[in-house]
Motif scaffolding. Structure first.
Motif, PDB file in Angstrom:
ATOM      1  N   LEU A 122      48.685  52.847  40.864  1.00  0.00           N
ATOM      2  CA  LEU A 122      47.778  51.730  41.292  1.00  0.00           C
ATOM      3  C   LEU A 122      46.380  51.837  42.012  1.00  0.00           C
ATOM      4  O   LEU A 122      45.693  51.419  41.731  1.00  0.00           O
ATOM      5  CB  LEU A 122      48.833  50.586  41.573  1.00  0.00           C
ATOM      6  N   SER A 123      46.853  52.903  42.972  1.00  0.00           N
ATOM      7  CA  SER A 123      45.792  53.057  43.823  1.00  0.00           C
ATOM      8  C   SER A 123      44.430  53.582  43.327  1.00  0.00           C
ATOM      9  O   SER A 123      43.343  53.371  43.819  1.00  0.00           O
ATOM     10  CB  SER A 123      46.278  53.839  45.096  1.00  0.00           C
ATOM     11  N   MET A 124      44.571  54.384  42.130  1.00  0.00           N
ATOM     12  CA  MET A 124      43.496  55.026  41.744  1.00  0.00           C
ATOM     13  C   MET A 124      42.701  53.885  40.769  1.00  0.00           C
ATOM     14  O   MET A 124      41.422  54.257  40.366  1.00  0.00           O
ATOM     15  CB  MET A 124      43.957  56.052  40.692  1.00  0.00           C
ATOM     16  N   VAL A 125      43.268  52.668  40.497  1.00  0.00           N
ATOM     17  CA  VAL A 125      42.438  52.012  39.309  1.00  0.00           C
ATOM     18  C   VAL A 125      42.118  50.573  40.197  1.00  0.00           C
ATOM     19  O   VAL A 125      41.324  49.630  39.334  1.00  0.00           O
ATOM     20  CB  VAL A 125      43.507  51.629  38.109  1.00  0.00           C
ATOM     21  N   MET A 126      42.463  50.311  41.255  1.00  0.00           N
ATOM     22  CA  MET A 126      42.439  49.059  41.961  1.00  0.00           C
ATOM     23  C   MET A 126      40.773  48.548  41.942  1.00  0.00           C
ATOM     24  O   MET A 126      40.499  47.571  41.700  1.00  0.00           O
ATOM     25  CB  MET A 126      42.883  48.913  43.476  1.00  0.00           C
ATOM     26  N   GLN A 127      40.145  49.565  42.564  1.00  0.00           N
ATOM     27  CA  GLN A 127      38.658  49.370  42.687  1.00  0.00           C
ATOM     28  C   GLN A 127      37.932  49.117  41.584  1.00  0.00           C
ATOM     29  O   GLN A 127      37.181  48.324  41.381  1.00  0.00           O
ATOM     30  CB  GLN A 127      37.919  50.683  43.542  1.00  0.00           C
ATOM     31  N   GLN A 128      38.141  50.084  40.519  1.00  0.00           N
ATOM     32  CA  GLN A 128      37.489  49.884  39.352  1.00  0.00           C
ATOM     33  C   GLN A 128      38.001  48.623  38.376  1.00  0.00           C
ATOM     34  O   GLN A 128      37.122  47.987  37.998  1.00  0.00           O
ATOM     35  CB  GLN A 128      37.876  51.243  38.170  1.00  0.00           C
ATOM     36  N   ALA A 129      39.099  48.352  38.782  1.00  0.00           N
ATOM     37  CA  ALA A 129      39.716  47.104  37.786  1.00  0.00           C
ATOM     38  C   ALA A 129      39.070  45.949  38.417  1.00  0.00           C
ATOM     39  O   ALA A 129      38.475  44.702  37.821  1.00  0.00           O
ATOM     40  CB  ALA A 129      41.464  47.021  38.043  1.00  0.00           C
ATOM     41  N   ARG A 130      39.107  45.556  39.842  1.00  0.00           N
ATOM     42  CA  ARG A 130      38.328  44.601  40.476  1.00  0.00           C
ATOM     43  C   ARG A 130      36.786  44.629  40.330  1.00  0.00           C
ATOM     44  O   ARG A 130      36.066  43.616  40.527  1.00  0.00           O
ATOM     45  CB  ARG A 130      38.627  44.646  41.927  1.00  0.00           C
TER      46      ARG A 130
END
Length: 335
Positions: free
Chosen positions: A217-225
């Protein structure tokens, strides 16, 4: 008592004490070993500098040093997906001066998917000290995916076997097995695309060059937001505190219970004194309670846990059973 007689009496007492030591292994007064720790402790990270595991080691290292009163030296021993560094820890003297910070792929999964090259059993040759933290895997999709929810995605995957692909960080990794669990439990067919690094997956996914991926999850939080990819859900029964807006995949009945996380824990070589293990666990619990360390964990998407040796050992047995079933059903080998 005359001096000569006193000397002879003392010698007899000393020799008797030495004989007692030889027979019982006890140390006479004045000969006991110094209390642990008496010198620097090496914390092996079986991956290169700058990676997630190395960063966590540098979060906890200084605080652990403060609590133990000795330097904690981080040693990066990379190679073979973490196997080389783990083997070095397994072979180390079990005296409390060599520890290992490692993860599920190296401790539990490696021996299942590469049995001819992995010469250790992480659940037998290492002693669990503290489960530091974990985060769920997330199923994510490219921005151009038509399905907007996990339910809609599942329906699309069921209706089009083999049409969609998903990426992971390599054959036999926990990310790969997470995707396989979704396939096996959901009765769907996706094509696995192994990558060498997670960041390349993120780049290709946000550029619409991949359909789906299973990532921490930590790898995708920024890109998803930022709207550069879609998080369909996390592989857990409840949302992660790090990204509460990402729903659990358990919302899809067929995926209920398909829970996979990536975690980090500290281990000691087999045979390390239980007293040292308990002392380490106590110190690591204090480290995890430190506000700055907790903030680093939470900002990094990792939930601090702090489970001790017995609870950690039970957790590892469950992990072995879960991953073993996935590997067996999928006939997965990384050799």
């Amino acid at each position: 008592m005359r001096p000569a007689t006193a000397i002879r009496t003392y010698r007899r007492q000393w020799l008797a004490a030495l004989a007692f030591v030889a027979l019982s292994g006890a140390a006479p007064p004045g000969m006991a070993e110094g209390a642990w720790p008496a010198r620097a402790i090496t914390l092996i990270v079986p991956y290169g500098a700058g990676g997630n595991v190395d960063v966590m080691a540098r979060w906890i290292g200084p605080e652990l040093s403060t609590r133990l009163g000795q330097p904690v030296v981080i040693e990066n021993v990379s190679g073979a997906g973490g196997v080389i560094g783990t083997e070095k820890a397994v072979r180390a003297k079990p005296d409390g001066y060599t520890l290992l910070l490692s993860v599920e792929s190296t401790i539990v999964i490696a021996k299942m998917v590469t049995p001819s090259t992995v010469r250790y059993d992480g659940l037998v040759d290492l002693m669990p000290v503290t489960l530091l933290g974990s985060q769920p895997l997330a199923l994510v999709g490219k921005p151009a995916m038509q399905a907007k929810t996990s339910e809609a995605l599942y329906a699309e995957l069921r209706s089009a076997p083999g049409k969609y692909s998903y990426a992971s960080s390599g054959v036999g990794t926990s990310l790969h097995l997470g995707g396989e669990l979704l396939k096996q439990q959901g009765g769907i067919d996706m094509v696995h695309v192994p990558y060498r690094t997670g960041m390349q997956i993120v780049n290709d996914l946000s550029g619409n060059q991949l359909d789906l991926a299973v990532l921490p999850l930590s790898m995708v939080m920024q890109q998803a937001r930022a709207g550069k990819m879609r998080v369909y859900g996390v592989m857990s029964d409840k949302p992660s505190p790090a990204m509460p807006e990402a729903p659990p995949l358990a919302g899809v009945p067929a995926w209920r219970g398909a829970n996979v996380s990536v975690w980090q824990g500290v281990f000691a070589p087999k045979g390390t004194s239980p007293q040292i293990v308990e002392q380490l666990n106590t110190a690591l619990g204090q480290v995890l309670a430190t506000p700055s360390v907790r903030r680093n964990f939470e900002d990094g998407g990792v939930t601090p846990i702090g489970a001790g040796p017995q609870e950690f050992a039970a957790f590892l047995k469950n992990e072995e059973s879960k991953f073993g079933a996935i590997v067996a059903k999928g006939s997965i080998k990384a050799e």
